[in-house]
Design a protein around this motif. Structure first.
Motif, short mmCIF file in Angstrom:
data_model
loop_
_atom_site.label_atom_id
_atom_site.label_comp_id
_atom_site.label_asym_id
_atom_site.label_seq_id
_atom_site.Cartn_x
_atom_site.Cartn_y
_atom_site.Cartn_z
N ARG A 1 -12.02 27.61 25.83
CA ARG A 1 -12.52 26.48 25.08
C ARG A 1 -13.99 26.20 25.41
O ARG A 1 -14.52 26.65 26.43
CB ARG A 1 -11.70 25.22 25.35
CG ARG A 1 -11.71 24.72 26.77
CD ARG A 1 -10.91 23.42 26.89
NE ARG A 1 -11.58 22.29 26.26
CZ ARG A 1 -11.18 21.68 25.16
NH1 ARG A 1 -10.10 22.08 24.53
NH2 ARG A 1 -11.85 20.65 24.65
N HIS B 1 -11.05 24.24 21.22
CA HIS B 1 -10.29 25.37 21.75
C HIS B 1 -10.63 26.60 20.92
O HIS B 1 -10.72 26.53 19.71
CB HIS B 1 -8.79 25.09 21.68
CG HIS B 1 -7.99 25.94 22.62
ND1 HIS B 1 -7.50 25.46 23.81
CD2 HIS B 1 -7.63 27.25 22.56
CE1 HIS B 1 -6.85 26.42 24.43
NE2 HIS B 1 -6.92 27.52 23.69
N ARG C 1 -10.52 23.30 16.69
CA ARG C 1 -10.64 24.71 17.05
C ARG C 1 -12.03 25.25 16.71
O ARG C 1 -12.66 24.80 15.77
CB ARG C 1 -9.61 25.55 16.29
CG ARG C 1 -8.29 25.77 16.99
CD ARG C 1 -7.42 24.58 16.95
NE ARG C 1 -6.07 24.84 17.44
CZ ARG C 1 -5.11 23.95 17.47
NH1 ARG C 1 -5.33 22.72 17.04
NH2 ARG C 1 -3.91 24.26 17.94
N ASP D 1 -4.61 30.57 19.07
CA ASP D 1 -5.45 30.04 20.13
C ASP D 1 -5.47 31.02 21.30
O ASP D 1 -4.45 31.64 21.61
CB ASP D 1 -4.92 28.69 20.63
CG ASP D 1 -5.09 27.58 19.60
OD1 ASP D 1 -5.89 27.76 18.67
OD2 ASP D 1 -4.42 26.54 19.75
N ASN E 1 -10.21 29.98 18.91
CA ASN E 1 -9.16 30.54 18.07
C ASN E 1 -9.71 31.79 17.40
O ASN E 1 -10.87 31.80 16.96
CB ASN E 1 -8.72 29.50 17.02
CG ASN E 1 -7.55 29.96 16.18
OD1 ASN E 1 -7.68 30.79 15.30
ND2 ASN E 1 -6.39 29.38 16.45
#
Length: 327
Positions: free
Chosen positions: A263, A246, A208, A253, A248
């Protein structure tokens, strides 16, 4: 080979006694976006109504930034941890000058000294998942606006992270004055879990990018170096890879249903260096970010990227020269 160790860290003078300062980090008022909390939206609306705010009509005076207090905390306790690693080094005699190292590592921290994020405090308070964090949110103004969130240094719940490191080095002699060297460092992040309050939920940040703070935990990193040596001259080509992540917000997310981009892709960064050594003198010149790759876009109010994560891409391609002497 294997290691087992413990760690102990006292709070720094600044962490204990640093003065309080007011800043405006990226964050949004939950009462202005209650519908974005999915199954927790009803809990958020109920809390907003209990504070005299109608989330259907409320509009925050702060656009994407909220007043936040940061600084020291005299109630801090020491941070403790445990580390263990296990690995091996292989140097096969049938391939001279080849070395392969593989190591698994695992770190845990307790009472971790850090400051919780503004958005995390608000999300966990208004969704009712960590009510104790509500004490960090100051009473609202008469017009319903947030006045301050206290994000000072705290003993957070903890950190658990583990991964795998693989190192490969190989050197080949091509002639009396020539040699070729190859090195590869591959890092695989298996897990990265953080707990913001003792007994609270563990957040999975593996792979993340926390776009509000600009820090990321890519699952894969790779550093490859190829170097040719000819007498006093050397030519080195370096390739760095940072895996995709990704986005967050510190709690959840981002999802395609509520956000456009969610992302950052995996990216390569390439550098070239030419060196020369004469006696005690060393001269290097080269090009960093050889192909002028731009850093991936990350939603940010200042730079449109995560500067701390992608610093090697900034300011684009540039040429450097340096000289040094041993004495």
């Amino acid at each position: 080979r294997a290691t087992l160790g413990t760690s102990y860290r006292q709070p720094s003078i600044y962490s204990l006694y640093g003065g309080r300062t007011l800043s405006y980090p990226s964050a949004s008022d939950p009462c202005s976006q209650a519908g974005a909390y999915g199954t927790r939206a009803g809990t958020v609306r109920a809390r907003c109504l209990s504070e005299g705010i109608n989330p259907e009509t409320f509009s925050s005076a702060f656009v994407g930034q909220l007043p936040t207090l940061s600084g020291g905390n005299t109630a801090l306790k020491p941070e403790t941890g445990r580390t263990y690693t296990i690995g091996t080094v292989v140097t096969p005699h049938w391939v001279p000058h080849l070395s392969l190292s593989v190591e698994y590592w695992h770190y845990t921290l307790q009472n971790m000294i850090s400051a919780p994020g503004t958005q995390y405090i608000l999300d966990r308070c208004y969704t009712g998942t960590e009510q104790q964090l509500c004490s960090l949110v100051s009473p609202r103004s008469t017009s319903g606006q947030l006045t301050a969130i206290s994000a000072v240094q705290q003993n957070l719940g903890g950190l658990r992270t583990n991964g795998l490191d693989i190192d490969l080095t190989y050197r080949m002699r091509l002639g009396r004055q020539d040699s070729l060297s190859l090195s590869e460092n591959y890092q695989q992040l298996i897990g990265y879990f953080q707990q913001y309050t003792p007994g609270g939920a563990w957040r999975n940040y593996t792979g993340r990018l926390l776009y509000l703070s600009g820090s990321g935990m890519p699952r894969e990193r790779s550093y490859t170096t190829v170097s040719w040596q000819h007498g006093a001259f050397s030519l080195t080509y370096m390739v760095q890879y940072i895996g995709g992540m990704h986005w967050n917000d510190g709690t959840n997310d981002l999802a395609p249903q509520t956000a456009g981009r969610t992302r950052s892709p995996g990216v390569f960064l390439q550098d070239v260096t030419l060196g020369y050594r004469a006696g005690r003198w060393t001269v290097n010149t080269g090009v960093n970010n050889l192909f002028n790759r731009q850093p991936p876009f990350v939603v940010d109010g200042a730079s449109n990227t995560a500067v701390a994560q992608y610093s090697g891409f900034i300011p684009g391609r540039y040429v450097f020269a340096q000289a040094g002497v041993d004495f």
